[in-house]
Design a protein around this motif. Structure first.
Motif, PDB file in Angstrom:
ATOM      1  N   PRO A  36    -112.422  49.634 -15.121  1.00  0.00           N
ATOM      2  CA  PRO A  36    -113.019  48.646 -16.016  1.00  0.00           C
ATOM      3  C   PRO A  36    -114.331  49.131 -16.588  1.00  0.00           C
ATOM      4  O   PRO A  36    -115.071  49.861 -15.934  1.00  0.00           O
ATOM      5  N   ILE A  37    -114.640  48.701 -17.793  1.00  0.00           N
ATOM      6  CA  ILE A  37    -115.882  49.099 -18.464  1.00  0.00           C
ATOM      7  C   ILE A  37    -116.863  47.957 -18.372  1.00  0.00           C
ATOM      8  O   ILE A  37    -116.549  46.827 -18.693  1.00  0.00           O
ATOM      9  N   LYS A  38    -118.075  48.269 -17.925  1.00  0.00           N
ATOM     10  CA  LYS A  38    -119.105  47.246 -17.802  1.00  0.00           C
ATOM     11  C   LYS A  38    -120.162  47.459 -18.861  1.00  0.00           C
ATOM     12  O   LYS A  38    -120.557  48.590 -19.131  1.00  0.00           O
ATOM     13  N   LYS A  39    -120.660  46.362 -19.405  1.00  0.00           N
ATOM     14  CA  LYS A  39    -121.734  46.447 -20.377  1.00  0.00           C
ATOM     15  C   LYS A  39    -123.038  46.796 -19.672  1.00  0.00           C
ATOM     16  O   LYS A  39    -123.255  46.404 -18.528  1.00  0.00           O
ATOM     17  N   PRO A  40    -123.934  47.551 -20.344  1.00  0.00           N
ATOM     18  CA  PRO A  40    -125.193  47.904 -19.716  1.00  0.00           C
ATOM     19  C   PRO A  40    -126.038  46.674 -19.459  1.00  0.00           C
ATOM     20  O   PRO A  40    -125.919  45.652 -20.119  1.00  0.00           O
ATOM     21  N   GLU A  41    -126.908  46.773 -18.439  1.00  0.00           N
ATOM     22  CA  GLU A  41    -127.817  45.677 -18.129  1.00  0.00           C
ATOM     23  C   GLU A  41    -128.727  45.384 -19.314  1.00  0.00           C
ATOM     24  O   GLU A  41    -129.289  46.303 -19.895  1.00  0.00           O
ATOM     25  N   PRO A  42    -128.894  44.119 -19.712  1.00  0.00           N
ATOM     26  CA  PRO A  42    -129.776  43.807 -20.831  1.00  0.00           C
ATOM     27  C   PRO A  42    -131.181  44.310 -20.560  1.00  0.00           C
ATOM     28  O   PRO A  42    -131.733  44.105 -19.489  1.00  0.00           O
ATOM     29  N   GLU A  82    -116.581  49.759 -28.756  1.00  0.00           N
ATOM     30  CA  GLU A  82    -117.435  50.940 -28.903  1.00  0.00           C
ATOM     31  C   GLU A  82    -117.499  51.733 -27.599  1.00  0.00           C
ATOM     32  O   GLU A  82    -117.494  52.964 -27.612  1.00  0.00           O
ATOM     33  N   GLN A  83    -117.561  51.025 -26.474  1.00  0.00           N
ATOM     34  CA  GLN A  83    -117.576  51.712 -25.181  1.00  0.00           C
ATOM     35  C   GLN A  83    -116.262  52.452 -24.941  1.00  0.00           C
ATOM     36  O   GLN A  83    -116.263  53.595 -24.476  1.00  0.00           O
ATOM     37  N   ILE A  84    -115.157  51.811 -25.280  1.00  0.00           N
ATOM     38  CA  ILE A  84    -113.850  52.461 -25.108  1.00  0.00           C
ATOM     39  C   ILE A  84    -113.742  53.661 -26.041  1.00  0.00           C
ATOM     40  O   ILE A  84    -113.257  54.736 -25.648  1.00  0.00           O
ATOM     41  N   ALA A  85    -114.216  53.493 -27.283  1.00  0.00           N
ATOM     42  CA  ALA A  85    -114.192  54.610 -28.234  1.00  0.00           C
ATOM     43  C   ALA A  85    -114.982  55.796 -27.704  1.00  0.00           C
ATOM     44  O   ALA A  85    -114.566  56.959 -27.850  1.00  0.00           O
ATOM     45  N   GLU A  86    -116.124  55.515 -27.075  1.00  0.00           N
ATOM     46  CA  GLU A  86    -116.935  56.604 -26.531  1.00  0.00           C
ATOM     47  C   GLU A  86    -116.205  57.326 -25.406  1.00  0.00           C
ATOM     48  O   GLU A  86    -116.252  58.556 -25.310  1.00  0.00           O
ATOM     49  N   SER A 123    -101.404  52.969 -22.441  1.00  0.00           N
ATOM     50  CA  SER A 123    -101.958  53.689 -21.291  1.00  0.00           C
ATOM     51  C   SER A 123    -103.457  53.441 -21.170  1.00  0.00           C
ATOM     52  O   SER A 123    -103.994  53.262 -20.065  1.00  0.00           O
ATOM     53  N   LEU A 124    -104.150  53.440 -22.307  1.00  0.00           N
ATOM     54  CA  LEU A 124    -105.594  53.215 -22.302  1.00  0.00           C
ATOM     55  C   LEU A 124    -105.928  51.782 -21.891  1.00  0.00           C
ATOM     56  O   LEU A 124    -106.888  51.544 -21.157  1.00  0.00           O
ATOM     57  N   ALA A 125    -105.128  50.822 -22.373  1.00  0.00           N
ATOM     58  CA  ALA A 125    -105.363  49.423 -22.000  1.00  0.00           C
ATOM     59  C   ALA A 125    -105.236  49.250 -20.494  1.00  0.00           C
ATOM     60  O   ALA A 125    -106.037  48.547 -19.858  1.00  0.00           O
ATOM     61  N   GLU A 126    -104.255  49.908 -19.907  1.00  0.00           N
ATOM     62  CA  GLU A 126    -104.072  49.837 -18.456  1.00  0.00           C
ATOM     63  C   GLU A 126    -105.217  50.542 -17.730  1.00  0.00           C
ATOM     64  O   GLU A 126    -105.743  50.032 -16.733  1.00  0.00           O
ATOM     65  N   ALA A 176    -111.012  50.324 -30.925  1.00  0.00           N
ATOM     66  CA  ALA A 176    -111.699  51.575 -30.573  1.00  0.00           C
ATOM     67  C   ALA A 176    -111.098  52.751 -31.335  1.00  0.00           C
ATOM     68  O   ALA A 176    -111.826  53.634 -31.823  1.00  0.00           O
ATOM     69  N   LEU A 177    -109.795  52.762 -31.450  1.00  0.00           N
ATOM     70  CA  LEU A 177    -109.136  53.853 -32.178  1.00  0.00           C
ATOM     71  C   LEU A 177    -109.473  53.804 -33.668  1.00  0.00           C
ATOM     72  O   LEU A 177    -109.597  54.848 -34.317  1.00  0.00           O
ATOM     73  N   ARG A 178    -109.652  52.607 -34.204  1.00  0.00           N
ATOM     74  CA  ARG A 178    -110.066  52.494 -35.610  1.00  0.00           C
ATOM     75  C   ARG A 178    -111.476  53.059 -35.799  1.00  0.00           C
ATOM     76  O   ARG A 178    -111.778  53.661 -36.831  1.00  0.00           O
ATOM     77  N   ILE A 179    -112.350  52.818 -34.816  1.00  0.00           N
ATOM     78  CA  ILE A 179    -113.698  53.391 -34.880  1.00  0.00           C
ATOM     79  C   ILE A 179    -113.618  54.913 -34.933  1.00  0.00           C
ATOM     80  O   ILE A 179    -114.283  55.562 -35.748  1.00  0.00           O
ATOM     81  N   LEU A 180    -112.781  55.488 -34.083  1.00  0.00           N
ATOM     82  CA  LEU A 180    -112.639  56.944 -34.046  1.00  0.00           C
ATOM     83  C   LEU A 180    -111.979  57.470 -35.324  1.00  0.00           C
ATOM     84  O   LEU A 180    -112.290  58.570 -35.781  1.00  0.00           O
TER      85      LEU A 180
END
Length: 247
Positions: free
Chosen positions: A2-8, A33-37, A58-61, A73-77
């Protein structure tokens, strides 16, 4: 994974006061944006090769999210020309091409030079100071015969980000960040040899020296040379690859 957002506010503590709010806002990313990175880093590290398909399911899982954020995210890339989304075939990593090297590096060189040239003498001195630690690290890596190119490239990439973040033009910084991502795989080729890393370190030192003196014109020329040299080596490497494949 899982991806966590940075602490404010986490980025604010170490940022220079005049730039703190802007620097923090750039680092607080949306979920796509985090997934794209993450995907971008996997491409840059060679986990995905040019032409490989990137599978949404696969990425969603992997990231424990729905397919919606992955698709965004793929559109960003795709907007950065890192992947191409084909109808009924999904997203694929773009191929490296000599023409693309020339086109994108030309734009990046021109904008990077303009970014530095617009600094005041006082701003130039402050920017030079912000680059000091990483440029010293670059020197050490360039001179170390046992160092591989990865650490040098990572430090160089970070230097470019620091330079953009301190240019005083947020929109220009965003455009140059996109161009930096588009040229990342080519820049890796351009820094593949010890000789090129030494040349790159000399260019960074020359740019910092000019900034310290408040000579933004000379600093801009050094930045342009840094990018032009990288382009030249990337083209040489791609030409060698093509020649080898055609043999």
């Amino acid at each position: 994974m899982p991806i966590k957002k940075p602490e404010p506010g986490a980025a604010r503590a170490e940022a220079p006061p005049a730039r703190a709010k802007k620097a923090a806002s750039r680092q607080l990313q949306t979920l796509p944006e985090q997934i794209a990175e993450h995907i971008f880093n996997a491409i840059a590290s060679g986990e995905y090769a040019p032409g490989d398909r990137i599978r949404e399911e696969s990425l969603a899982e992997e990231f424990e999210v729905s397919r919606g954020p992955v698709r965004e995210a793929l559109r960003i890339l795709e907007s950065d020309s890192v992947v191409r989304i084909l109808p009924n075939r999904g997203a694929h990593v773009t191929q490296l091409s000599i023409k693309e090297v020339g086109d994108i590096f030309e734009i990046r060189r021109t904008l990077s030079g303009a970014m530095v040239a617009r600094l005041s003498a006082e701003e130039a001195v402050a920017v030079a100071a912000s680059l000091d630690a990483d440029i010293k690290a670059l020197d050490a890596l360039a001179q170390d015969p046992n160092a591989d190119g990865t650490a040098y490239f990572d430090t160089s990439f970070r230097l470019g980000r620091v330079l953009r973040d301190n240019c005083g033009n947020e929109r220009m910084a965003e455009i140059l960040s996109s161009l930096s991502r588009q040229t990342l795989r080519y820049t890796q080729l351009g820094l593949a040899t010890p000789a090129r890393r030494k040349e790159s370190a000399r260019n960074w030192r020359a740019m910092q020296k000019a900034l310290k003196a408040g000579n933004v014109e000379a600093a801009a020329e050094s930045v342009e040379k840094l990018i032009e040299d990288s382009k030249r080596e990337a083209v040489r490497q791609l030409q060698a690859r093509e020649a080898g494949e055609g043999a």
